[in-house]
Design an enzyme around this catalytic site. Structure first.
Site, PDB file in Angstrom:
ATOM      1  N   HIS A  90       1.018  -1.007  -0.099  1.00  0.00           N
ATOM      2  CA  HIS A  90       0.117   0.166  -0.086  1.00  0.00           C
ATOM      3  C   HIS A  90       0.965   1.148  -0.171  1.00  0.00           C
ATOM      4  CE1 HIS A  90      -3.118   2.693   0.961  1.00  0.00           C
ATOM      5  NE2 HIS A  90      -4.114   1.803   1.137  1.00  0.00           N
ATOM      6  N   ASP A 147     -10.466   6.037  -5.906  1.00  0.00           N
ATOM      7  CA  ASP A 147     -10.225   4.612  -5.309  1.00  0.00           C
ATOM      8  C   ASP A 147     -10.503   3.511  -6.379  1.00  0.00           C
ATOM      9  OD1 ASP A 147      -9.697   2.536  -3.464  1.00  0.00           O
ATOM     10  OD2 ASP A 147     -11.149   3.244  -2.085  1.00  0.00           O
ATOM     11  N   GLU A 157      -0.702   1.221  -5.554  1.00  0.00           N
ATOM     12  CA  GLU A 157      -0.349  -0.160  -4.787  1.00  0.00           C
ATOM     13  C   GLU A 157      -0.570  -1.300  -5.469  1.00  0.00           C
ATOM     14  OE1 GLU A 157      -4.106   0.275  -2.229  1.00  0.00           O
ATOM     15  OE2 GLU A 157      -3.855   2.431  -2.056  1.00  0.00           O
TER      16      GLU A 157
HETATM   17  O1  LIG Z   1      -7.551   3.354   6.006  1.00  0.00           O
HETATM   18  P1  LIG Z   1      -7.034   2.203   5.431  1.00  0.00           P
HETATM   19  O2  LIG Z   1      -7.500   1.195   6.380  1.00  0.00           O
HETATM   20  O3  LIG Z   1      -5.610   2.214   5.702  1.00  0.00           O
HETATM   21  O4  LIG Z   1      -7.523   2.042   3.886  1.00  0.00           O
HETATM   22  C1  LIG Z   1      -7.240   2.971   3.114  1.00  0.00           C
HETATM   23  C2  LIG Z   1      -7.344   2.816   1.610  1.00  0.00           C
HETATM   24  O5  LIG Z   1      -6.922   1.522   1.316  1.00  0.00           O
HETATM   25  C3  LIG Z   1      -6.936   1.075  -0.121  1.00  0.00           C
HETATM   26  O6  LIG Z   1      -6.362   2.039  -1.106  1.00  0.00           O
HETATM   27  C4  LIG Z   1      -8.472   1.090  -0.459  1.00  0.00           C
HETATM   28  O7  LIG Z   1      -8.725   0.728  -1.877  1.00  0.00           O
HETATM   29  C5  LIG Z   1      -9.161   2.183   0.197  1.00  0.00           C
HETATM   30  O8  LIG Z   1     -10.638   1.844   0.003  1.00  0.00           O
HETATM   31  C6  LIG Z   1      -8.896   2.345   1.537  1.00  0.00           C
HETATM   32  O9  LIG Z   1      -9.538   3.504   2.030  1.00  0.00           O
END
Ligand SMILES: O=P(O)(O)OC[C@H]1O[C@H](O)[C@H](O)[C@@H](O)[C@@H]1O
Length: 319
Positions: free
Chosen positions: A188, A233, A293
């Protein structure tokens, strides 16, 4: 304790010849490595999260929230959190159903397995040094809650290789048990950008994507570039090109090359969502980051007992 013997080395390491001038320091919370060229990387043991990667120019390539929690009580907002064994909220009626969003790897303390240096690795052309830092996580290191929620005998080795030509991060997954298991994985990565208004990404055309902001259904685009102009997203699946490039002011800033992974998520929370996150700072930080990611998140990877899977990325910085 993770057995490192199963791990195929991402780049060749050598312990003979003149001593490389790589500076490595490790303490109870993180490992830092600096090359003679000035390139550096910092990895937190919590989540094996890379929290800094600087080019020899001193330029930081990763975005880290000013309110990121680094004391091991919460997944890090920024850097490169590791998503495993499930991406996003777990689906119902699956072996991962009881896990938190993005699984446990990003919120568990890993073990530093050691370093190897190289003068001729894939990331160090022309005799310059590179360094590979290995981190391990296995079932015995999980919290009782995580072990109960995902009761499989697994081991992970995460290799972070810093070279003057880039940063390589590879995750090796092994099924140490007899029973098969399914997993998803994703790196990520929060990349630092000067100004999101003039950022675009290329290398994502000609494939379908799930738009989680719009309606969570499949879309496709033939445009060769994607500009980030609002909350984004998107989960791009089965990409044909290996490289996603991040361009700043129409010039290449970073190249993200997938290795044995087919999917890529592009995420920017934009103004309102960024503000709503307690650990996202400053509020305008969304203007200075974009997440690209790499992962395997469309469906599941399945490993039988004794099998391994390895996937990751090589990131090249243009400054
Ligand atoms: O807030 P987190 O659990 O770290 O997730 C952060 C982000 O991760 C990814 O990019 C997903 O596609 C998003 O939908 C999410 O909001």
């Amino acid at each position: 304790m993770v057995d490192r013997a199963h791990k195929p080395s991402a780049i060749s390491a050598s312990s003979t010849g003149p001593q490389p001038q790589v500076d490595i320091s490790a303490d109870d919370s993180k490992v830092t490595a600096r090359l003679p060229t000035g390139d550096s990387v910092e990895v937190l043991l919590y989540g094996a999260t890379v929290i800094s990667w600087k080019s020899n120019s001193g330029q930081e390539n990763l975005w880290l929230s000013q309110k990121a929690v680094l004391d091991g009580s919460k997944a890090v907002r920024g850097g490169i959190p590791i998503v495993f064994p499930v991406f996003g909220p777990p689906p119902q009626n699956h072996a991962t159903s009881s896990l938190p969003q993005h699984g446990f790897a990003r919120s568990t303390r890993w073990e530093y397995l050691g370093k190897s240096t190289s003068e001729s690795g894939a990331l160090s052309r022309g005799g310059d040094d590179s360094v590979k830092l290995d981190f391990g996580l296995s079932q015995s290191q999980l919290s009782p809650e995580s072990r109960k929620a995902w009761p499989y005998d697994f081991s992970l080795v995460y290799s972070v290789t810093l070279g003057k030509d880039g940063l390589q991060t590879m995750l090796n997954v092994r099924n140490e048990g007899k029973e098969s298991f399914e997993f998803q994985m994703l790196l990520h990565t929060y990349f630092a950008v000067k100004n999101i208004s003039n950022v675009s990404t290329s290398g994502l055309a000609g494939t379908s994507y799930i738009d989680k902001v719009l309606d969570a259904t499949e879309h496709s685009s033939s445009s060769p570039t994607l500009s980030i102009t609002g909350e984004t997203d998107r989960v791009y699946k089965s990409l044909k090109q290996d490289t996603t490039s991040i361009l700043q002011d129409d010039k290449p800033r970073l190249d993200v090359v997938r290795d044995n992974l087919t999917d890529t998520v592009v995420w920017n929370p934009w103004k309102e969502k960024a503000k709503a996150m307690g650990d996202f700072a400053p509020d305008e930080g969304y203007m200075n980051m974009v997440c690209v990611e790499v992962g395997s998140v469309d469906g599941w990877q399945k490993l039988e007992g004794g099998e391994t899977f390895e996937g990751g990325q090589l990131v090249k910085s243009h400054i």
